[in-house]
Write a protein that holds these residues in place. Structure first.
Motif, PDB file in Angstrom:
ATOM      1  N   PHE A  28      70.595 -34.874  97.043  1.00  0.00           N
ATOM      2  CA  PHE A  28      71.750 -35.073  96.180  1.00  0.00           C
ATOM      3  C   PHE A  28      71.454 -34.801  94.701  1.00  0.00           C
ATOM      4  O   PHE A  28      72.333 -34.994  93.857  1.00  0.00           O
ATOM      5  CB  PHE A  28      72.320 -36.490  96.354  1.00  0.00           C
ATOM      6  N   THR A  29      70.256 -34.320  94.381  1.00  0.00           N
ATOM      7  CA  THR A  29      69.933 -33.993  92.988  1.00  0.00           C
ATOM      8  C   THR A  29      70.865 -32.918  92.420  1.00  0.00           C
ATOM      9  O   THR A  29      71.367 -33.062  91.302  1.00  0.00           O
ATOM     10  CB  THR A  29      68.465 -33.573  92.865  1.00  0.00           C
ATOM     11  N   PRO A  30      71.150 -31.818  93.153  1.00  0.00           N
ATOM     12  CA  PRO A  30      72.098 -30.841  92.610  1.00  0.00           C
ATOM     13  C   PRO A  30      73.508 -31.402  92.420  1.00  0.00           C
ATOM     14  O   PRO A  30      74.225 -30.996  91.513  1.00  0.00           O
ATOM     15  CB  PRO A  30      72.109 -29.723  93.657  1.00  0.00           C
ATOM     16  N   LEU A  31      73.884 -32.351  93.264  1.00  0.00           N
ATOM     17  CA  LEU A  31      75.201 -32.980  93.090  1.00  0.00           C
ATOM     18  C   LEU A  31      75.234 -33.804  91.811  1.00  0.00           C
ATOM     19  O   LEU A  31      76.238 -33.840  91.103  1.00  0.00           O
ATOM     20  CB  LEU A  31      75.536 -33.861  94.295  1.00  0.00           C
ATOM     21  N   GLY A  32      74.130 -34.454  91.490  1.00  0.00           N
ATOM     22  CA  GLY A  32      74.050 -35.217  90.245  1.00  0.00           C
ATOM     23  C   GLY A  32      74.162 -34.325  89.024  1.00  0.00           C
ATOM     24  O   GLY A  32      74.731 -34.699  88.011  1.00  0.00           O
ATOM     25  N   TYR A  37      81.102 -31.632  85.936  1.00  0.00           N
ATOM     26  CA  TYR A  37      82.170 -30.782  86.451  1.00  0.00           C
ATOM     27  C   TYR A  37      83.192 -31.616  87.215  1.00  0.00           C
ATOM     28  O   TYR A  37      84.396 -31.430  87.060  1.00  0.00           O
ATOM     29  CB  TYR A  37      81.592 -29.691  87.347  1.00  0.00           C
ATOM     30  N   ALA A  38      82.726 -32.533  88.049  1.00  0.00           N
ATOM     31  CA  ALA A  38      83.647 -33.397  88.791  1.00  0.00           C
ATOM     32  C   ALA A  38      84.457 -34.259  87.831  1.00  0.00           C
ATOM     33  O   ALA A  38      85.659 -34.447  88.015  1.00  0.00           O
ATOM     34  CB  ALA A  38      82.878 -34.273  89.772  1.00  0.00           C
ATOM     35  N   THR A  78      82.615 -34.813  95.872  1.00  0.00           N
ATOM     36  CA  THR A  78      81.423 -34.111  96.331  1.00  0.00           C
ATOM     37  C   THR A  78      81.612 -32.605  96.245  1.00  0.00           C
ATOM     38  O   THR A  78      80.714 -31.878  95.808  1.00  0.00           O
ATOM     39  CB  THR A  78      81.091 -34.524  97.783  1.00  0.00           C
ATOM     40  N   ALA A  79      82.784 -32.131  96.609  1.00  0.00           N
ATOM     41  CA  ALA A  79      83.054 -30.690  96.552  1.00  0.00           C
ATOM     42  C   ALA A  79      83.040 -30.176  95.116  1.00  0.00           C
ATOM     43  O   ALA A  79      82.578 -29.061  94.845  1.00  0.00           O
ATOM     44  CB  ALA A  79      84.393 -30.377  97.211  1.00  0.00           C
ATOM     45  N   LEU A  80      83.533 -30.978  94.176  1.00  0.00           N
ATOM     46  CA  LEU A  80      83.549 -30.549  92.779  1.00  0.00           C
ATOM     47  C   LEU A  80      82.153 -30.543  92.156  1.00  0.00           C
ATOM     48  O   LEU A  80      81.952 -29.934  91.110  1.00  0.00           O
ATOM     49  CB  LEU A  80      84.473 -31.449  91.959  1.00  0.00           C
ATOM     50  N   ARG A  86      80.431 -25.211  90.366  1.00  0.00           N
ATOM     51  CA  ARG A  86      79.798 -25.142  89.041  1.00  0.00           C
ATOM     52  C   ARG A  86      79.694 -23.707  88.575  1.00  0.00           C
ATOM     53  O   ARG A  86      79.928 -23.403  87.408  1.00  0.00           O
ATOM     54  CB  ARG A  86      78.416 -25.782  89.090  1.00  0.00           C
ATOM     55  N   HIS A  87      79.380 -22.795  89.477  1.00  0.00           N
ATOM     56  CA  HIS A  87      79.258 -21.384  89.111  1.00  0.00           C
ATOM     57  C   HIS A  87      80.615 -20.810  88.699  1.00  0.00           C
ATOM     58  O   HIS A  87      80.711 -20.062  87.726  1.00  0.00           O
ATOM     59  CB  HIS A  87      78.669 -20.592  90.276  1.00  0.00           C
TER      60      HIS A  87
END
Length: 107
Positions: A28-32, A37-38, A78-80, A86-87
């Motif tokens: 979950f590091t990339p989600l953090g 963005y979220a 989570t999707a955001l 992000r890209h």
């Protein structure tokens, strides 16, 4: 004395939070990394839902409707946070400040 106790509680809670932060990379590091963005994009979804009248539905008044909405919100959050979102939004949300100030001042 109450202010001192409140301050001590806040320091304890901050230390507990920091103790839960992992020291290594996890799934979950990339989600953090995508939480800004979220945070910024969820407003568009919320305003669209409000404009379409989704919050006025009868199904939200029941526990299953509230639970469904909570699960949908968690999935949307989570999707955001994912790298593809992000890209896609990077050009808008990560514009260099110097370029922006240059465009505003005309220099």
């Amino acid at each position: 004395m109450t202010t001192l106790a409140t301050f001590a509680c806040s320091l304890t809670l901050a230390a507990c939070f920091l103790a839960c932060v992992p020291r290594h990379r996890t799934w979950f590091t990339p989600l953090g990394a995508g939480t800004p963005y979220a945070h910024l994009l969820q407003g568009f979804v919320a305003r669209s839902a409000e404009h379409e009248g989704w919050y006025g539905g009868v199904w939200l008044r029941h526990p299953t409707g509230a639970a469904t909405l909570t699960l949908l919100a968690a999935a949307l959050t989570t999707a955001l946070c994912t790298p593809p979102v992000r890209h896609l939004c990077q050009a808008v949300l990560k514009k260099p400040p110097r370029r922006t100030l240059t465009q505003l001042t005309g220099r």
